[in-house]
Design an enzyme around this catalytic site. Structure first.
Site, PDB file in Angstrom:
ATOM      1  N   SER A  66     -85.409 -20.918  30.678  1.00 23.16           N
ATOM      2  CA  SER A  66     -84.269 -21.098  31.722  1.00 23.16           C
ATOM      3  C   SER A  66     -84.320 -20.221  32.583  1.00 23.16           C
ATOM      4  O   SER A  66     -84.158 -18.890  32.285  1.00 23.16           O
ATOM      5  CB  SER A  66     -82.949 -21.512  30.893  1.00 23.16           C
ATOM      6  OG  SER A  66     -82.066 -21.853  32.052  1.00 23.16           O
ATOM      7  N   GLU A  67     -84.284 -20.332  33.967  1.00 18.96           N
ATOM      8  CA  GLU A  67     -84.410 -19.295  34.771  1.00 18.96           C
ATOM      9  C   GLU A  67     -83.407 -18.242  35.023  1.00 18.96           C
ATOM     10  O   GLU A  67     -83.429 -17.314  35.636  1.00 18.96           O
ATOM     11  CB  GLU A  67     -84.704 -19.920  36.259  1.00 18.96           C
ATOM     12  CG  GLU A  67     -83.899 -20.649  36.728  1.00 18.96           C
ATOM     13  CD  GLU A  67     -84.150 -22.092  36.804  1.00 18.96           C
ATOM     14  OE1 GLU A  67     -84.082 -23.152  37.697  1.00 18.96           O
ATOM     15  OE2 GLU A  67     -84.739 -22.820  35.603  1.00 18.96           O
ATOM     16  N   ASN A  68     -82.254 -18.666  34.390  1.00 19.46           N
ATOM     17  CA  ASN A  68     -81.068 -17.767  34.291  1.00 19.46           C
ATOM     18  C   ASN A  68     -81.158 -16.634  33.226  1.00 19.46           C
ATOM     19  O   ASN A  68     -80.461 -15.816  33.115  1.00 19.46           O
ATOM     20  CB  ASN A  68     -79.684 -18.373  34.189  1.00 19.46           C
ATOM     21  CG  ASN A  68     -79.642 -19.440  32.747  1.00 19.46           C
ATOM     22  OD1 ASN A  68     -80.501 -20.071  32.797  1.00 19.46           O
ATOM     23  ND2 ASN A  68     -78.574 -19.054  32.230  1.00 19.46           N
ATOM     24  N   GLY A  69     -82.425 -16.708  32.636  1.00 20.46           N
ATOM     25  CA  GLY A  69     -82.648 -15.615  31.703  1.00 20.46           C
ATOM     26  C   GLY A  69     -82.907 -15.734  30.121  1.00 20.46           C
ATOM     27  O   GLY A  69     -82.385 -14.961  29.480  1.00 20.46           O
ATOM     28  N   SER A  93     -86.877 -13.415  34.514  1.00 23.35           N
ATOM     29  CA  SER A  93     -87.108 -14.886  34.430  1.00 23.35           C
ATOM     30  C   SER A  93     -88.172 -15.410  35.514  1.00 23.35           C
ATOM     31  O   SER A  93     -89.245 -15.823  35.148  1.00 23.35           O
ATOM     32  CB  SER A  93     -85.929 -15.602  34.558  1.00 23.35           C
ATOM     33  OG  SER A  93     -86.191 -17.033  34.233  1.00 23.35           O
TER      34      SER A  93
END
Length: 511
Positions: free
Chosen positions: A337-340, A379
């Site tokens: 997930s791109e939020n880490g 990320s």
């Protein structure tokens, strides 16, 4: 002042370190008694970096303190978004303290959208990964860098309005960005962001300013916290020196000027709970008519077949997020997930939800055993470098050669989010599009040329709709690979504007 010599053993002999004769006294203390005190000398017309993603990792104590300082205004605020009306940064929109936003997403914040379209503030819409990297670059003293994200889009060509007039006409456009080719691939030059202040949320901090994040709380906080001239940290817990192990310090004290104790509780934007597999599948397919549900089911089940054992996968909001529920027994994939988050799990059970664990859609999630968490800059580095095997997204339009439009409709502004980064390396990351074959008016969504602003050029590998599956070649164009049960090639042609070839081994979709 008298100085005392202390000797520290080293491999090549002793080294000399000097301390005050009163070295037991703690001379450094960055802890402030309140947010108000920490903001006492803050100045208007400054650049303010604000961490957080959705409601996770948002420094609300500091934001609320700034909200109450109505003498401070005209800030350029850099953040993923501007919160929601009356919540987080949304409050600074209400108090008219923001003159310009640099953000990737407006989302459902109607106040933000209205103020932008009515010319009440400037908006520099920027891909999410570019914001993270611009902050990280500024933190590292790098004035600019080249990224593949946004090449060939209106972000690069300078066709995005920065400010509107009150009558809705455009007052100012973003300038075009410099481009350059490396190893046969085109890149966009992005300049670093430099913050005057940063508001950062952490789990633990000590008097030296050393900080630790909890789970997915990091997001933009680390890169922003290392960037600003004055970083002010809001900590869930203030601890003694040494409580945070040296190897667990994520934001080092050298970057931090002030620390305060958080006084605001944590919020959850989209609370979603675990259901048993069958109940979950039913919930995923609900919404709209039974015909709509059948279309969604067909698309999602077929999309799940693209996910193979051992893959690292990023799933976009909507139908892509539903695909893992339909994976065959025994297939193991790792969700990013791109939020880490690397190793994102399913939804939490009742009572186990965690405000520091959300997915890209701001929904509550869990972590699998062996998961890792990190900052958004890390990320998106994984994503742009092609470490992700499959990126699955929704779309408004796709063209003959794989151009993708999925972030903006005429007259509506939602934002870019992370999509431009996700499709930036299609030679290494397979980009799979899931969408209905035609729009609500019955118009084709697979076109000769996209009419909406592009998210990426020649980036799509596979299109999965309720009627068909297409392979996309960036030179040869579309090939019809599969058709849905009861659908003919003639029907698919009638609902597809773009020309396509039919595969010799054309077969029915097995869902």
């Amino acid at each position: 002042m008298q100085r005392t010599l202390l000797f520290a053993a080293r491999r090549n002999g002793p080294s000399i370190r000097y301390f005050s004769s009163s070295h037991s006294r703690l001379a450094i203390n960055k802890i402030y008694p309140s947010a108000q005190k920490a903001l006492e000398d803050m100045k208007s017309s400054s650049t303010l970096l604000v961490g957080g993603f959705g409601f996770s990792g948002v420094p609300n104590t500091l934001i609320n303190a700034l909200r109450d300082r109505t003498d401070l205004k005209d800030f350029t605020v850099v953040s993923n978004n501007a919160g929601m009306p009356g919540v987080g940064l949304g409050q600074l929109l209400d108090t008219k303290q923001i003159g310009k936003m640099i953000a990737s997403y407006i989302g459902d914040n109607k106040t933000f959208e209205r103020m932008y379209l009515k010319g009440e503030l400037d908006l520099e819409l920027t891909p999410q990964g570019s914001i993270a990297e611009k902050c990280a670059a500024g933190a590292a003293g790098v004035p600019a860098f080249y990224t593949p994200a946004a090449y060939g889009t209106i972000v690069q060509t300078g066709e995005l309005p920065v400010r509107y007039n009150t009558d809705g006409t455009i007052a100012k456009m973003a300038p075009p960005k410099e481009t350059r080719e490396f190893n046969g691939k085109s890149y966009v030059m992005e300049e670093a962001i430099y913050g005057d202040y940063a508001f950062v949320k952490v789990a633990k901090a000590d008097r030296l300013g050393n900080c630790q994040f909890r789970k997915a709380q990091n997001n933009f906080n680390e890169a922003m916290g290392k960037n600003a001239k004055i970083t002010i940290v809001e900590a869930d817990e203030i601890v003694e020196d040494g409580v945070i192990a040296a190897e667990d310090i994520h934001l080092q004290g050298i970057y931090v000027k002030r620390v305060i104790k958080s006084t605001e509780g944590k919020q959850i934007e989209r609370l979603v709970h675990w259901k048993d597999p069958e109940e979950q599948k039913k919930a995923l397919l609900q919404g709209g008519s039974s015909e709509t549900s059948q279309k969604r089911e067909r698309i999602i089940k077929r999309a799940a077949q693209e996910l193979k054992d051992g893959m690292y996968v990023n799933l976009g909001i909507g139908m892509p997020l539903a695909a893992p529920a339909f994976l065959p027994e025994g297939v193991e994939i790792i969700l990013e997930s791109e939020n880490g988050i690397l190793g994102m799990g399913g939804y939490p059970r009742q009572g186990e939800e965690d405000p520091d664990l959300i997915n890209a859609g701001k929904e509550t999630v869990t972590l699998i055993k062996g998961a890792a968490t990190f900052g958004s800059h890390e990320s998106f580095g994984m994503i742009r470098a092609g470490r992700i095997d499959v990126a699955m997204l929704g779309a408004m339009q796709v063209n003959t050669y794989g151009d993708l439009a999925n972030f903006m409709l005429p007259g509506k502004v939602k934002g870019i989010g992370g999509a431009m980064d996700l499709v930036a390396n299609p030679t290494q990351t397979k980009v799979v599009i899931t969408m209905e074959h035609v729009d609500k008016k019955g118009n084709p969504k697979i076109l000769k040329q996209c009419t909406f602003p592009l998210t990426g050029q020649k980036c799509v590998s596979t299109i999965i709709t309720d009627l068909a599956v297409f392979d996309v070649d960036r030179v040869e164009g579309l090939t019809l690979k599969e058709y849905a049960k009861g659908v003919t090639v003639e029907e698919i042609r009638s609902k597809t504007e773009a020309p396509f070839k039919v595969a010799e081994d054309l077969k029915e979709m097995l869902v």
